[in-house]
Structures are given as structure tokens and as C-alpha cells.
Design an enzyme around this catalytic site. Structure first.
Site, PDB file in Angstrom:
ATOM      1  N   CYS A  95       0.796  -1.239   0.000  1.00 64.66           N
ATOM      2  CA  CYS A  95       0.000   0.000   0.000  1.00 64.66           C
ATOM      3  C   CYS A  95       0.829   1.290   0.000  1.00 64.66           C
ATOM      4  O   CYS A  95       1.365   1.661  -1.039  1.00 64.66           O
ATOM      5  CB  CYS A  95      -0.977  -0.051   1.174  1.00 64.66           C
ATOM      6  SG  CYS A  95      -2.346   1.088   0.984  1.00 64.66           S
ATOM      7  N   ARG A 131     -12.522   6.505  -0.612  1.00 61.44           N
ATOM      8  CA  ARG A 131     -11.449   5.521  -0.463  1.00 61.44           C
ATOM      9  C   ARG A 131     -11.922   4.158  -0.945  1.00 61.44           C
ATOM     10  O   ARG A 131     -13.105   3.834  -0.869  1.00 61.44           O
ATOM     11  CB  ARG A 131     -11.033   5.406   1.022  1.00 61.44           C
ATOM     12  CG  ARG A 131     -10.549   6.705   1.635  1.00 61.44           C
ATOM     13  CD  ARG A 131     -10.153   6.512   3.094  1.00 61.44           C
ATOM     14  NE  ARG A 131      -8.997   5.645   3.266  1.00 61.44           N
ATOM     15  CZ  ARG A 131      -7.749   6.038   3.144  1.00 61.44           C
ATOM     16  NH1 ARG A 131      -7.470   7.303   2.855  1.00 61.44           N
ATOM     17  NH2 ARG A 131      -6.766   5.183   3.322  1.00 61.44           N
ATOM     18  N   HIS A 195      -3.730  -5.559   2.378  1.00 60.12           N
ATOM     19  CA  HIS A 195      -3.347  -5.743   3.783  1.00 60.12           C
ATOM     20  C   HIS A 195      -4.028  -7.027   4.226  1.00 60.12           C
ATOM     21  O   HIS A 195      -4.399  -7.856   3.430  1.00 60.12           O
ATOM     22  CB  HIS A 195      -3.874  -4.584   4.624  1.00 60.12           C
ATOM     23  CG  HIS A 195      -3.315  -3.255   4.302  1.00 60.12           C
ATOM     24  ND1 HIS A 195      -2.125  -2.803   4.807  1.00 60.12           N
ATOM     25  CD2 HIS A 195      -3.801  -2.244   3.539  1.00 60.12           C
ATOM     26  CE1 HIS A 195      -1.905  -1.564   4.374  1.00 60.12           C
ATOM     27  NE2 HIS A 195      -2.902  -1.208   3.597  1.00 60.12           N
TER      28      HIS A 195
HETATM   29  N1  GLN Z   1      -2.014   6.812   2.769  1.00 57.77           N
HETATM   30  C1  GLN Z   1      -2.187   6.021   1.606  1.00 57.77           C
HETATM   31  C2  GLN Z   1      -3.581   6.075   1.016  1.00 57.77           C
HETATM   32  O1  GLN Z   1      -4.550   6.368   1.682  1.00 57.77           O
HETATM   33  C3  GLN Z   1      -1.779   4.585   1.897  1.00 57.77           C
HETATM   34  C4  GLN Z   1      -2.700   3.907   2.868  1.00 57.77           C
HETATM   35  C5  GLN Z   1      -2.286   2.523   3.279  1.00 57.77           C
HETATM   36  O2  GLN Z   1      -1.087   2.195   3.320  1.00 57.77           O
HETATM   37  N2  GLN Z   1      -3.273   1.716   3.644  1.00 57.77           N
HETATM   38  O3  GLN Z   1      -3.742   5.790  -0.167  1.00 57.77           O
END
Ligand code: GLN
Length: 248
Positions: A95, A131, A195
Site C-alpha cells: 500500500c 477511499r 493488507h
Molecule cells: N495513505 C495512503 C492512502 O490512503 C496509503 C494507505 C495505506 O497504506 N493503507 O492511499
């Protein structure tokens, strides 16, 4: 011959979202169960380390704040990371770590985080704070190893211009809301939004990463040289998720 996997976990103290440290635990357990020596080292901001000495570099996910705080240090290591990759150190990126190997990442507040620019992909942020969140399943081909990869994604970042994705999305979002594909894999790095953490639910991916790491010292080593392990719980967890999303 006793093999060795020598790992450097970068920014372990700040880049560890949604149990990413579980990836390290799985690598260690699957190595030790096979009598493969496992060395773990960490590398924090400002620490002197020659990353090309390692068989595997691991960089987990993090919030924008953490990505911003580590970027000057990461960029200062660019030549050394390139040397490591050229000398066949395998790189596993989750990520936030994945985003930083591309051109740039535009964080949720609009600030631009320059990436290492090893690859053409770049990451913009989701419009109106949207998101990509939820379970995700991919179909991947890792150097001929066909496998379904199961995980959980939670990223605002929308990664575009990915020339060589890790897999095709069967359920979930992937590199962006409508990408249809997820992650990046080119033989040198495996970057993914998954993840969960990634490796406990995907023992084949864990073994693939172990194989790539061993290959740094033993280029002829292959996936099939790894002693098979009984993955009873892993298979049950996978079946439960594949059944839930009606994926065969
Ligand atoms: N901050 C980054 C995003 O929101 C990565 C997030 C993460 O590693 N889960 O895209």
C-alpha cells in the site's frame, strides 16, 4: 544445504497498518518450519544500512502523515535501493510503500509526495475523500504460479499507469476505483494494496516471496524446491472467503 533469508523491514516503527507485521511473522514461521535460517533486521529513519546486503526488503503501509515523514530518508537511499534491486534483492511493498516506488503520491490534503520514480505509475488521491475499502480477491500469475490472492484494501490513493499489474480483480477495487487490476509485479518488486495482512491468507504468495529471496544467493533455487507445509487453517480461511464471494 541450509538456506538463509536475510530480511530488512524498512520503517517498521511507522509503516505497519492493518497488521502488516503479520507478513514478517509468516515469512519467519514458514522459513523456520523448513529449517531455513531467517534473519530480521529493521531500518528506521536515519539509520545507516546497506540495503543491497539483504535478500528481501519489506515496506508496509502507512497513513499519509507517516509517508510524508519518511520520504526524505527514503529518497536519500535511492541509489542504494537501486543497487539492491539490480543485485536481485527482492522487494515486497504494501500500500503506502507501494505508492512510494512510483512517480509521486498526491496525499488527501493535496500535498505532493515525490516517489523514488523507479516506475512510471503514479498515485492521485480519491475525489471527495472517497477511499477503496473492503475485501479484495485477485487472480494472479507469479512467474507461472497461478494463484488467487485474498486481502483487505483501504486506500485513498488511486494508482494509474501501471504497466505490469500483479493481478486481475475478481472482487474489490484494486489500483483505483475502476482499474480492474491490482498491484504491480515485474520480477524485482511485488507491490500491492492488500493488507489483511497479505501473507497469512496467501501461503503461496508467502512461499513465492521466500523463493525470490533465496534466489538472490542461489539463482537456481525454485518454488518447487521448498518443502510443502500443511496449510490446514490457511486453506480453511481461504475457502471461507472464496465461498462468501462465490468465487471458484
Ligand atoms: N495513505 C495512503 C492512502 O490512503 C496509503 C494507505 C495505506 O497504506 N493503507 O492511499
Amino acid at each position: 544445504m541450509k538456506h538463509l533469508v536475510n530480511v530488512c523491514w524498512m520503517y517498521h516503527d511507522i509503516m505497519d497498518l492493518y497488521g502488516d507485521k503479520g507478513n514478517i511473522m509468516v515469512l519467519k514461521k514458514r522459513c523456520l518450519d523448513r529449517n531455513i535460517e531467517f534473519h530480521l533486521d529493521t531500518c528506521g529513519i536515519g539509520e545507516q544500512k546497506d540495503l543491497s546486503q539483504y535478500d528481501l526488503i519489506f515496506l508496509g503501509g502507512g497513513a499519509d502523515k507517516e509517508q510524508i515523514s519518511l520520504i526524505p530518508d527514503l529518497l536519500s537511499r535511492k541509489e542504494n535501493i537501486k543497487k539492491a534491486m539490480d543485485e536481485h534483492t527482492f522487494v515486497l511493498l504494501i500500500c503506502g510503500g507501494y505508492q512510494l516506488f512510483g512517480q509521486y503520491y498526491i496525499a488527501a490534503d493535496g500535498s505532493k509526495i515525490e516517489g523514488l520514480k523507479f516506475y512510471d505509475y503514479y498515485t492521485d488521491t480519491g475525489k471527495e475523500g472517497k477511499r477503496c475499502i473492503g475485501n479484495i480477491i485477485l487472480e494472479a500469475d507469479l512467474d507461472g504460479l497461478k494463484t488467487k490472492i485474498i486481502g483487505f484494501e483501504n486506500h485513498g490513493g488511486q494508482t494509474e499507469n501501471v504497466k505490469s499489474p500483479l493481478g486481475k480483480v475478481l472482487k474489490g477495487y484494486g489500483n483505483s476505483f475502476d482499474a480492474g487490476y491490482e498491484g504491480f509485479y515485474d520480477g524485482k518488486i511485488l507491490g500491492t494494496y492488500l493488507h489483511g495482512p497479505l501473507l497469512p491468507k496467501n501461503p503461496q504468495v508467502a512461499d513465492f516471496v521466500i523463493t525470490k529471496a533465496i534466489q538472490k544467493r542461489n539463482p537456481d533455487f525454485s518454488f518447487n524446491d521448498l518443502q510443502p507445509l500443511e496449510d490446514l487453517f490457511e486453506e480453511k480461511a481461504r475457502k471461507a472467503l472464496l465461498d462468501r464471494f462465490q468465487i471458484k
